[in-house]
Enzyme design. Structure first.
Site, short mmCIF file in Angstrom:
data_model
loop_
_atom_site.label_atom_id
_atom_site.label_comp_id
_atom_site.label_asym_id
_atom_site.label_seq_id
_atom_site.Cartn_x
_atom_site.Cartn_y
_atom_site.Cartn_z
CB ILE A 159 -5.14 -17.16 -1.93
CG1 ILE A 159 -6.05 -16.10 -1.32
CG2 ILE A 159 -5.45 -17.33 -3.42
CD1 ILE A 159 -5.81 -14.70 -1.82
NE ARG A 239 -1.23 -6.10 -3.84
CZ ARG A 239 -2.46 -6.51 -3.62
NH1 ARG A 239 -3.04 -7.35 -4.48
NH2 ARG A 239 -3.12 -6.10 -2.56
CD GLU A 268 -3.20 -3.81 -11.30
OE1 GLU A 268 -4.12 -3.39 -10.56
OE2 GLU A 268 -2.79 -4.98 -11.27
CG HIS A 287 -6.24 -6.22 -9.52
ND1 HIS A 287 -5.12 -5.54 -9.13
CD2 HIS A 287 -6.53 -7.07 -8.47
CE1 HIS A 287 -4.75 -5.94 -7.91
NE2 HIS A 287 -5.58 -6.87 -7.50
#
Length: 322
Positions: A159, A239, A268, A287
């Protein structure tokens, strides 16, 4: 011998699940938006041959020990910090994840978040919704440029590399820090490898894309934010526990940094009253890094393909442990 039984911890679309019904005996938690309760998850783990879990499910030693015949846990995420991999290895339970299929989608979201924070896009949209646009002025909702600025990527995995390619298109100076140097990325994209501290000091945009480990937990702490430019914007799309949220709040409040774009949080979900939500210069998202229909369907199918291959005794497509 009957089909292997599996339990999926969220309701997935029928069009994804139905093609696997001939090979697997599938049961699902009936809710899409509500996590399975722990008691049910433990009971199902003790009954089935395989689980398809979400990143919100704790796959710990207790859960793995509850599964008398539990052969595989297919975790629908790239990260697997919700899984006790060592315990799984000790018990002989295979663990898989879903890398690669979400790389470009998550990179899109990460760079979108950077741009939204830089150009105050969410704030500007709300400005019209609140009927506050009464006139034009030279510095109305003025943000900061993205092009020709310096991006610092912490965590140059797949990523990170994809985000760097996007940054190259904006003619940004690309810095990165990673556990190991990646000379192929340097040659292809023109990125420069530097120390973590130097990256913090030089980057206009500090992008957190590292995996969560004991070593990286709270790596973005009060000291890290103090080292950043007072004009810098912090982006976290990896994260939540990589950052110390209290330290980030203080850094923003004290104007040690200029803003933040956050897709992840320490705990979360967060609520509307979370301090970061209402802070100026901050964009908060729920998210949604890989949340496109195309990518989420690929993640679901990869989980189920791994499960099928496990019971067919074929090599797993994306093993974390075997």
């Amino acid at each position: 011998m009957g089909k292997p039984s599996i339990f999926i911890t969220r309701r997935l679309p029928a069009e994804v699940v139905e093609p696997y019904q001939d090979q697997l005996d599938i049961e699902m938690w009936p809710e899409e938006d509500e996590a399975v309760d722990r008691e049910t998850l433990l009971a199902e783990a003790g009954r089935v041959d395989g689980l398809v879990t979400m990143l919100t499910d704790q796959v710990d030693e207790e859960l793995l020990a509850a599964g008398n015949s539990l052969g595989i846990v297919a975790n629908m995420a790239v990260g697997y910090d919700n899984v006790d991999v060592k315990a799984a290895e000790n018990m002989g339970t295979a663990i898989t994840n879903t890398p690669d299929v979400l790389t470009e989608t998550t990179a899109d979201l990460t760079f979108s978040l950077l741009m939204a924070a830089a150009r105050r896009i969410v704030e500007a949209g709300n400005y019209i919704k609140e009927d506050a646009w009464n006139h034009w002025s030279p510095l109305l909702l003025a943000g900061t440029d993205v092009h020709h600025k310096t991006i610092g990527i912490v965590g140059m995995g797949r990523i990170g590399e994809a985000v760097a390619r996007r940054a190259k298109g904006f003619q940004m100076d690309i810095l990165y820090h990673n556990r190991s140097r990646k000379e192929d990325v340097e040659d292809e994209i023109g990125a420069r490898y530097i120390s973590f501290d130097e990256l913090l000091e030089k980057a206009d945009y500090v992008v957190s894309l590292a995996p969560l480990t004991n070593e990286t937990r709270h790596m973005f702490n009060a000291e890290a934010f103090r080292k950043m430019k007072d004009t810098a914007i912090f982006i976290n799309a990896s994260r939540g526990a990589l950052m110390d949220e209290k330290a980030l709040e203080k850094a923003l409040r004290d104007e040690q940094i200029a803003g933040a774009g956050l897709d992840v949080f320490e705990e979360e979900p967060i609520r509307a009253g979370h301090p970061l939500v209402s802070m100026p210069g901050v964009v908060c998202l729920p998210h949604i890094g890989s949340a496109t229909k195309e990518t989420r369907y690929k993640m679901m199918r990869l989980c189920l393909d791994n499960v099928v291959r496990y019971f067919e005794e074929k090599p797993l497509l994306s093993p974390v442990s075997r």
